[in-house]
Write a protein that holds these residues in place. Structure first.
Motif, PDB file in Angstrom:
ATOM      1  N   HIS A 166      12.287   5.185  -7.706  1.00 56.34           N
ATOM      2  CA  HIS A 166      11.058   4.720  -8.208  1.00 56.34           C
ATOM      3  C   HIS A 166      10.377   4.056  -7.093  1.00 56.34           C
ATOM      4  O   HIS A 166      11.026   2.991  -6.496  1.00 56.34           O
ATOM      5  N   SER A 167       9.263   4.372  -6.426  1.00 61.67           N
ATOM      6  CA  SER A 167       8.483   3.427  -5.531  1.00 61.67           C
ATOM      7  C   SER A 167       7.160   2.874  -6.325  1.00 61.67           C
ATOM      8  O   SER A 167       7.145   2.660  -7.605  1.00 61.67           O
ATOM      9  N   ARG A 168       6.230   2.340  -5.587  1.00 63.92           N
ATOM     10  CA  ARG A 168       5.319   1.602  -5.750  1.00 63.92           C
ATOM     11  C   ARG A 168       3.984   2.413  -5.798  1.00 63.92           C
ATOM     12  O   ARG A 168       3.430   3.015  -5.091  1.00 63.92           O
ATOM     13  N   ALA A 169       3.480   2.485  -7.170  1.00 61.86           N
ATOM     14  CA  ALA A 169       2.221   3.129  -7.283  1.00 61.86           C
ATOM     15  C   ALA A 169       0.952   2.205  -6.868  1.00 61.86           C
ATOM     16  O   ALA A 169      -0.001   2.848  -6.449  1.00 61.86           O
ATOM     17  N   SER A 170       1.048   1.112  -6.934  1.00 65.85           N
ATOM     18  CA  SER A 170      -0.089  -0.107  -6.672  1.00 65.85           C
ATOM     19  C   SER A 170      -0.231   0.193  -4.905  1.00 65.85           C
ATOM     20  O   SER A 170      -1.414  -0.311  -4.767  1.00 65.85           O
ATOM     21  N   SER A 171       0.476   0.630  -4.161  1.00 65.82           N
ATOM     22  CA  SER A 171       0.326   0.650  -2.768  1.00 65.82           C
ATOM     23  C   SER A 171      -0.056   2.142  -2.368  1.00 65.82           C
ATOM     24  O   SER A 171       0.020   2.256  -1.283  1.00 65.82           O
ATOM     25  N   ILE A 172      -0.302   2.981  -3.157  1.00 61.93           N
ATOM     26  CA  ILE A 172      -1.018   4.219  -2.839  1.00 61.93           C
ATOM     27  C   ILE A 172      -2.502   4.200  -2.440  1.00 61.93           C
ATOM     28  O   ILE A 172      -3.101   3.692  -3.158  1.00 61.93           O
ATOM     29  N   VAL A 173      -2.834   4.706  -1.287  1.00 62.52           N
ATOM     30  CA  VAL A 173      -4.071   4.619  -0.987  1.00 62.52           C
ATOM     31  C   VAL A 173      -4.676   6.150  -0.390  1.00 62.52           C
ATOM     32  O   VAL A 173      -3.813   7.080  -0.341  1.00 62.52           O
ATOM     33  N   VAL A 174      -5.973   6.022  -0.378  1.00 66.83           N
ATOM     34  CA  VAL A 174      -6.346   7.439  -0.271  1.00 66.83           C
ATOM     35  C   VAL A 174      -6.600   7.568   1.097  1.00 66.83           C
ATOM     36  O   VAL A 174      -6.690   6.679   2.128  1.00 66.83           O
ATOM     37  N   SER A 175      -6.702   8.873   1.643  1.00 64.66           N
ATOM     38  CA  SER A 175      -6.727   9.147   3.201  1.00 64.66           C
ATOM     39  C   SER A 175      -7.707   8.589   3.996  1.00 64.66           C
ATOM     40  O   SER A 175      -8.875   8.261   3.220  1.00 64.66           O
ATOM     41  N   ASN A 233       1.829  11.467   2.277  1.00 65.30           N
ATOM     42  CA  ASN A 233       2.429  10.690   3.098  1.00 65.30           C
ATOM     43  C   ASN A 233       3.160   9.384   2.776  1.00 65.30           C
ATOM     44  O   ASN A 233       2.882   8.487   2.417  1.00 65.30           O
ATOM     45  N   ASP A 234       4.661   9.630   2.798  1.00 65.60           N
ATOM     46  CA  ASP A 234       5.478   8.535   2.191  1.00 65.60           C
ATOM     47  C   ASP A 234       5.970   7.692   3.824  1.00 65.60           C
ATOM     48  O   ASP A 234       7.029   7.851   4.208  1.00 65.60           O
ATOM     49  N   TRP A 235       4.970   7.053   4.112  1.00 69.12           N
ATOM     50  CA  TRP A 235       5.234   6.047   5.188  1.00 69.12           C
ATOM     51  C   TRP A 235       6.712   5.217   5.026  1.00 69.12           C
ATOM     52  O   TRP A 235       6.696   4.627   4.070  1.00 69.12           O
ATOM     53  N   SER A 236       7.459   5.250   6.103  1.00 72.56           N
ATOM     54  CA  SER A 236       8.861   4.551   6.000  1.00 72.56           C
ATOM     55  C   SER A 236       8.996   3.892   7.272  1.00 72.56           C
ATOM     56  O   SER A 236       8.690   4.272   8.479  1.00 72.56           O
ATOM     57  N   SER A 237       9.875   2.879   6.877  1.00 76.58           N
ATOM     58  CA  SER A 237      10.264   1.779   8.136  1.00 76.58           C
ATOM     59  C   SER A 237      11.925   2.026   8.140  1.00 76.58           C
ATOM     60  O   SER A 237      12.641   1.765   7.303  1.00 76.58           O
ATOM     61  N   ARG A 238      12.219   2.964   9.098  1.00 77.59           N
ATOM     62  CA  ARG A 238      13.785   3.561   9.315  1.00 77.59           C
ATOM     63  C   ARG A 238      14.835   2.391   9.634  1.00 77.59           C
ATOM     64  O   ARG A 238      15.738   2.305   9.115  1.00 77.59           O
ATOM     65  N   ASP A 239      14.334   1.059  10.223  1.00 76.62           N
ATOM     66  CA  ASP A 239      15.327   0.153  10.426  1.00 76.62           C
ATOM     67  C   ASP A 239      15.459  -0.629   8.988  1.00 76.62           C
ATOM     68  O   ASP A 239      16.257  -1.099   8.980  1.00 76.62           O
ATOM     69  N   ILE A 240      14.413  -0.901   8.300  1.00 75.16           N
ATOM     70  CA  ILE A 240      14.535  -1.664   7.196  1.00 75.16           C
ATOM     71  C   ILE A 240      15.184  -1.028   6.103  1.00 75.16           C
ATOM     72  O   ILE A 240      16.016  -1.222   5.408  1.00 75.16           O
ATOM     73  N   LEU A 241      14.829   0.486   6.285  1.00 71.51           N
ATOM     74  CA  LEU A 241      15.714   1.315   5.348  1.00 71.51           C
ATOM     75  C   LEU A 241      17.298   1.220   5.572  1.00 71.51           C
ATOM     76  O   LEU A 241      18.038   1.256   4.574  1.00 71.51           O
ATOM     77  N   LEU A 248      21.358   0.163  -3.282  1.00 67.24           N
ATOM     78  CA  LEU A 248      20.540   0.846  -4.566  1.00 67.24           C
ATOM     79  C   LEU A 248      19.380   1.305  -3.836  1.00 67.24           C
ATOM     80  O   LEU A 248      18.363   1.873  -4.821  1.00 67.24           O
ATOM     81  N   GLY A 249      19.477   1.790  -2.697  1.00 65.14           N
ATOM     82  CA  GLY A 249      18.303   2.850  -2.220  1.00 65.14           C
ATOM     83  C   GLY A 249      17.229   2.039  -1.757  1.00 65.14           C
ATOM     84  O   GLY A 249      17.192   1.008  -1.627  1.00 65.14           O
ATOM     85  N   PRO A 250      16.180   2.963  -1.430  1.00 64.93           N
ATOM     86  CA  PRO A 250      14.962   2.375  -0.723  1.00 64.93           C
ATOM     87  C   PRO A 250      14.130   1.468  -1.574  1.00 64.93           C
ATOM     88  O   PRO A 250      14.111   1.595  -2.747  1.00 64.93           O
ATOM     89  N   PHE A 251      13.636   0.421  -0.657  1.00 63.49           N
ATOM     90  CA  PHE A 251      12.777  -0.657  -1.467  1.00 63.49           C
ATOM     91  C   PHE A 251      11.706  -1.112  -0.499  1.00 63.49           C
ATOM     92  O   PHE A 251      10.890  -0.306  -0.503  1.00 63.49           O
ATOM     93  N   ASN A 252      11.970  -1.953   0.140  1.00 67.04           N
ATOM     94  CA  ASN A 252      10.714  -2.832   1.051  1.00 67.04           C
ATOM     95  C   ASN A 252      10.532  -1.504   2.392  1.00 67.04           C
ATOM     96  O   ASN A 252       9.418  -1.548   2.927  1.00 67.04           O
ATOM     97  N   SER A 253      11.191  -0.901   2.645  1.00 67.72           N
ATOM     98  CA  SER A 253      11.338   0.319   3.535  1.00 67.72           C
ATOM     99  C   SER A 253      10.435   1.266   3.312  1.00 67.72           C
ATOM    100  O   SER A 253       9.791   2.113   4.011  1.00 67.72           O
ATOM    101  N   LYS A 254      10.034   1.242   1.911  1.00 71.93           N
ATOM    102  CA  LYS A 254       8.760   2.391   1.418  1.00 71.93           C
ATOM    103  C   LYS A 254       7.847   1.693   0.531  1.00 71.93           C
ATOM    104  O   LYS A 254       6.889   2.713   0.462  1.00 71.93           O
ATOM    105  N   ASN A 255       7.847   0.695   0.234  1.00 71.62           N
ATOM    106  CA  ASN A 255       6.888   0.188  -0.796  1.00 71.62           C
ATOM    107  C   ASN A 255       5.830  -0.335  -0.268  1.00 71.62           C
ATOM    108  O   ASN A 255       4.675  -0.588  -0.978  1.00 71.62           O
ATOM    109  N   PHE A 256       5.305  -0.576   0.968  1.00 71.33           N
ATOM    110  CA  PHE A 256       4.177  -0.968   1.645  1.00 71.33           C
ATOM    111  C   PHE A 256       3.105  -0.302   1.651  1.00 71.33           C
ATOM    112  O   PHE A 256       1.930  -0.668   1.466  1.00 71.33           O
ATOM    113  N   CYS A 257       3.336   1.016   1.561  1.00 71.54           N
ATOM    114  CA  CYS A 257       2.081   2.101   1.696  1.00 71.54           C
ATOM    115  C   CYS A 257       2.599   3.482   1.733  1.00 71.54           C
ATOM    116  O   CYS A 257       3.584   3.998   2.050  1.00 71.54           O
ATOM    117  N   THR A 258       1.843   4.155   0.676  1.00 68.90           N
ATOM    118  CA  THR A 258       1.888   5.609   0.640  1.00 68.90           C
ATOM    119  C   THR A 258       0.356   6.219   0.526  1.00 68.90           C
ATOM    120  O   THR A 258      -0.558   5.770  -0.152  1.00 68.90           O
TER     121      THR A 258
END
Length: 419
Positions: A166-175, A233-241, A248-258
């Motif tokens: 489960h990721s963050r809906a609040s940080s989804i943005v339009v193109s 586009n699921d933007w990802s930070s590979r080092d944080i990930l 518990l899986g992805p958290f800050n590495s994924k929640n910053f923007c989609t």
């Protein structure tokens, strides 16, 4: 399916367009834009290079509606159900077809249509929840090899169920927006800006019907719960990930923007492009098994602009997915989880088998820098890079396009913003 009817519509549109146009009358996507005259967000569709204001059509009673389209999201429209979606689609096709008793006059078209270059697109949905899956076997195997060597194997559960977080809906943005480079914990005792920023090429499934809490959706009913699809586009930070992933899986590495594309392509429009799933071995459990499980034949690509050049760096196709959108939806609800209208299910990275069919830069590079046409090198994204996802389905004499899903990387905030 409407294939035959759609092919005849192509030759009769009151808005002329080429056969390769991604927004023909066979498409009829839905989105939200800011009407440039009223400076108000309205629901809309698009034909060729024109955005059609559905709120204005509603006002003039050319579409039967009750305050459905003069709002800043598609949720109310979607909540009206599949019969109403089909009614609106067919009505729009009639209004925009020449030699039809209900077709718009040139004067009417000028009132309702706006050039897409003048249309500021809006996030199309009020998104309650966002779940991201991992459903490409090719992607999972490529990553396993990168981390474990050539003998790397998939996690045992991958071929038994669709895996998700489960990721963050609040940080989804339009193109079209900016993607700020995140800062976070990179490894033990180290904090700072990620230098391993990546994109992930995905398709987002838009939920169009809600199930009751405690009541799962059966696989044979799952298609009725899907309104349409969008690029994601699921933007990802590979080092944080890498540092946070266990246990518990992805958290800050994924929640910053989609980022999602502004247009939702309906399941109705994509129905001619259904494609059988690849063989699933072992056979899934009964609640996930059906001989008619399907994905879609959607050609996908990613281009990278560095400021000096823009080039397509990879291509893929949604037909290569191991788990289908309907299987994802069914598995999501198997415990009784209640999905809501406007929720998004990310497909996970879409990768094919070829060396240039990887759905992320990390996977494409294999841990080594790739050389662009102008001689620049990339292992991960740099500040100023612009990533653009594109998708289309090719029919007989027409194309169904998804539009573009674009984001520009901007520098991280100064440390004074954090402490």
């Amino acid at each position: 399916m409407e294939t035959t009817k759609q092919l005849t519509l192509r030759f009769a549109s009151i808005i002329p367009y080429e056969e390769s146009d991604p927004f023909p009358l066979e498409n009829i996507p839905f989105g939200v834009f800011v009407n440039p005259n009223e400076q108000e967000a309205h629901c809309c569709t698009r034909v060729s290079s024109f955005v059609i204001d559905l709120a204005l059509l509603e006002n003039d009673r050319l579409i039967e509606a009750d305050n459905v389209f003069r709002i800043s999201s598609l949720n109310r429209f979607i909540s009206k159900g599949k019969d109403y979606w089909l009614y609106v689609r067919k009505t729009l096709q009639q209004l925009l077809t020449r030699d039809n008793p209900n077709s718009l006059t040139p004067e009417q078209l000028a009132k309702y249509a706006f050039n897409s270059s003048d249309a500021k697109m809006h996030l199309p949905l009020k998104i309650g929840h966002f779940t991201d899956f991992s459903s490409s076997k090719n992607h999972a195997q490529n990553i396993a090899v990168m981390f474990k060597g050539k003998d790397g194997s998939l996690h045992n559960n991958f071929v038994h169920m669709p895996i998700a977080y489960h990721s963050r809906a609040s940080s989804i943005v339009v193109s079209g927006g900016q993607i700020r480079r995140p800062k976070g914990q990179l490894r033990m005792g180290e904090w700072g800006a990620t230098d391993k920023l990546d994109f992930e090429l995905e398709i987002g499934t838009i939920i169009g019907n809600a199930n009751k809490l405690g009541h799962p959706v059966k696989l044979q009913q799952a298609e009725d719960y899907i309104f349409g699809y969008t690029l994601l586009n699921d933007w990802s930070s590979r080092d944080i990930l890498l540092w946070e992933n266990v246990p518990l899986g992805p958290f800050n590495s994924k929640n910053f923007c989609t980022t999602i594309s502004p247009w939702i392509i309906t399941a109705i429009a994509l129905s001619p492009f259904k494609h059988p799933l690849p063989p699933q071995d072992p056979q899934p459990l009964p609640y996930l098994h059906s001989p008619s499980n399907f994905t879609y034949h959607i050609d996908l690509s990613v281009s990278l602009s560095t400021g000096k050049t823009e080039q397509t760096i990879l291509t893929s196709n949604f037909k290569n997915m191991y788990w289908s959108p309907t299987q994802q939806l069914t598995h999501h609800t198997v415990t009784g989880c209640n999905l809501q209208i406007g929720d998004i299910l990310g497909s996970g990275t879409v990768s094919g088998k070829g060396p240039r069919e990887c759905g992320s830069l990390f996977e494409l590079s294999g841990g080594e820098s790739i050389v662009l046409e102008n001689g620049e090198e990339r292992k991960f994204l740099h500040d100023g890079d612009i990533v653009t996802l594109r998708g289309q389905c090719k029919g007989e004499g027409y194309v169904i396009g998804f539009g573009e899903c674009t984001g520009t990387v901007i520098p991280a905030l100064d440390n004074s913003e954090y402490y």
